[in-house]
Design a protein around this motif. Sequence first.
Motif, mmCIF file in Angstrom:
data_model
loop_
_atom_site.group_PDB
_atom_site.id
_atom_site.type_symbol
_atom_site.label_atom_id
_atom_site.label_comp_id
_atom_site.label_asym_id
_atom_site.label_seq_id
_atom_site.Cartn_x
_atom_site.Cartn_y
_atom_site.Cartn_z
ATOM 1 N N THR A 1 0.826 -1.209 0.000
ATOM 2 C CA THR A 1 0.000 0.000 0.000
ATOM 3 C C THR A 1 0.857 1.255 0.000
ATOM 4 O O THR A 1 0.626 2.194 -0.778
ATOM 5 C CB THR A 1 -0.935 0.010 1.226
ATOM 6 O OG1 THR A 1 -1.751 -1.163 1.215
ATOM 7 C CG2 THR A 1 -1.810 1.250 1.236
ATOM 8 N N ILE A 2 1.867 1.279 0.857
ATOM 9 C CA ILE A 2 2.734 2.451 0.977
ATOM 10 C C ILE A 2 3.403 2.768 -0.357
ATOM 11 O O ILE A 2 3.372 3.916 -0.835
ATOM 12 C CB ILE A 2 3.785 2.236 2.073
ATOM 13 C CG1 ILE A 2 3.126 2.256 3.458
ATOM 14 C CG2 ILE A 2 4.893 3.302 1.997
ATOM 15 C CD1 ILE A 2 4.042 1.816 4.591
ATOM 16 N N TYR A 3 3.997 1.769 -0.988
ATOM 17 C CA TYR A 3 4.777 2.025 -2.193
ATOM 18 C C TYR A 3 3.894 2.220 -3.423
ATOM 19 O O TYR A 3 4.269 2.967 -4.333
ATOM 20 C CB TYR A 3 5.797 0.913 -2.404
ATOM 21 C CG TYR A 3 6.894 0.959 -1.376
ATOM 22 C CD1 TYR A 3 7.694 2.085 -1.244
ATOM 23 C CD2 TYR A 3 7.120 -0.100 -0.504
ATOM 24 C CE1 TYR A 3 8.692 2.155 -0.283
ATOM 25 C CE2 TYR A 3 8.110 -0.035 0.453
ATOM 26 C CZ TYR A 3 8.896 1.096 0.566
ATOM 27 O OH TYR A 3 9.874 1.168 1.517
ATOM 28 N N LEU A 4 2.722 1.585 -3.461
ATOM 29 C CA LEU A 4 1.816 1.811 -4.586
ATOM 30 C C LEU A 4 1.254 3.232 -4.541
ATOM 31 O O LEU A 4 1.236 3.941 -5.556
ATOM 32 C CB LEU A 4 0.680 0.789 -4.563
ATOM 33 C CG LEU A 4 -0.316 0.884 -5.732
ATOM 34 C CD1 LEU A 4 0.384 0.618 -7.063
ATOM 35 C CD2 LEU A 4 -1.481 -0.091 -5.527
ATOM 36 N N VAL A 5 0.818 3.654 -3.347
ATOM 37 C CA VAL A 5 0.296 5.014 -3.195
ATOM 38 C C VAL A 5 1.377 6.043 -3.482
ATOM 39 O O VAL A 5 1.139 7.052 -4.155
ATOM 40 C CB VAL A 5 -0.283 5.214 -1.776
ATOM 41 C CG1 VAL A 5 -0.628 6.688 -1.531
ATOM 42 C CG2 VAL A 5 -1.525 4.350 -1.580
ATOM 43 N N SER A 6 2.581 5.801 -2.985
ATOM 44 C CA SER A 6 3.672 6.763 -3.195
ATOM 45 C C SER A 6 4.027 6.873 -4.678
ATOM 46 O O SER A 6 4.366 7.964 -5.162
ATOM 47 C CB SER A 6 4.903 6.357 -2.379
ATOM 48 O OG SER A 6 5.471 5.150 -2.849
#
Length: 406
Positions: free
Chosen positions: A255-260
């Motif tokens: 989630t963190i890296y996809l959103v970023s």
Amino acid sequence: MFLATTILYIDRAALGILAPDLQKSIGWSEEQYGYINTAFMIAYAICFLLMGSIIDRIGTKKGYLLSIGIWSVATAAHALAGRWIGFAIARFSLAVGQSGNFPSAIKAVAEWFPKKERALAVGIFNGGANMGTILAPLIIPGLVLMAGTWRVAFLWTIPISLIWMVLWFFNYNRPGQHKRVSKEELSHINSDSESTESSERLPWKAILPHKGAWAIAVAKFMADPIWWFYLFWGAKFLNEKFGVNLKEIGLPFFTIYLVSWGMGILLGGFSSRLLKRGSSINRGRKLGMLACGICAIPVVFVPHTDSLWLAIALISLAAGGHCGWSANVFSLMSDIFPKKATASVAGFGGFCGAVGGAITAFGVGKILQNVGVDGYAIPFLVAGCGYLIALLLIHLIIPKIEPLKL
């Protein structure tokens, strides 16, 4: 090159994902984990000074093979480590090899694409960085749990790397030496090349006297360590604060890296939209960087919340701000410096970012060793304020962004 960059980031991210479990099984302290990451950053900083010239000397084909060969061996060496010092040596070696990826890839793009197509080509292979950070938390925990040993996390990419090396060896050559390149294709590749292009590249000593170089150095020195903190300490923080284990880490990190990634694209394009609407480069670029810095501010509350998904949302927002910041900094380089100087400026900025990362890794290890989990409040405070402080310093160094004539 996209695949190589994807492998690079998977191999780089593996230790951070496994850090909570490795700390328990290996028995290293917080301070020693800081030393492990400091070793990586020191080697990365040193090799920013060396690998570019080495690759220029031996050529793109041999240079890329040397780079991925070193980091593949170094990645496998992690599986042999039994103490923190073994991991530190493996990480140092990993950084030596990985420091050659981007110089090799950028040089290959310069050899195979005309200038007007190079930005797109760089964007495509650099997408491997995002792909690697997204895939790593989805693949590595499952492999480790299925195999019953953490060592598989540092071994499974080796066959992929070997296949890549074989394909690269037999398929890559400069366009003029490649059997499958027609005269028309070669003419297109060289359509906007200049015979003086390579000789015009400027050394560091030519760009260091200019304030713009130091503004970029500040931007990288202040911001890059924050990304390294998320990459190397993110899983440890979620484990120590919220009890997230190896089985559960995949979705939060994904989630963190996809959103970023998505936010980085939006924020990176924000200043471009301002410029198209008539803003000056100075106003448009700095407002874009301001927007990125504002996105990072709420991350200071992460250590103080009891909600796992609120913490993940705030880290995702801040990480997206970082991706947008990085895009703006790379644009800032070309805003100020001519094309013949951008490689040197990028190398200088990367070196400063790695030095900042080494200092941060050492400091975070010391803080957590002495304060414990409550010590995370300090690096998260820096992560929330660092971009705006950097922007203020950039504005003081260059009150008005203007192109230089060198």
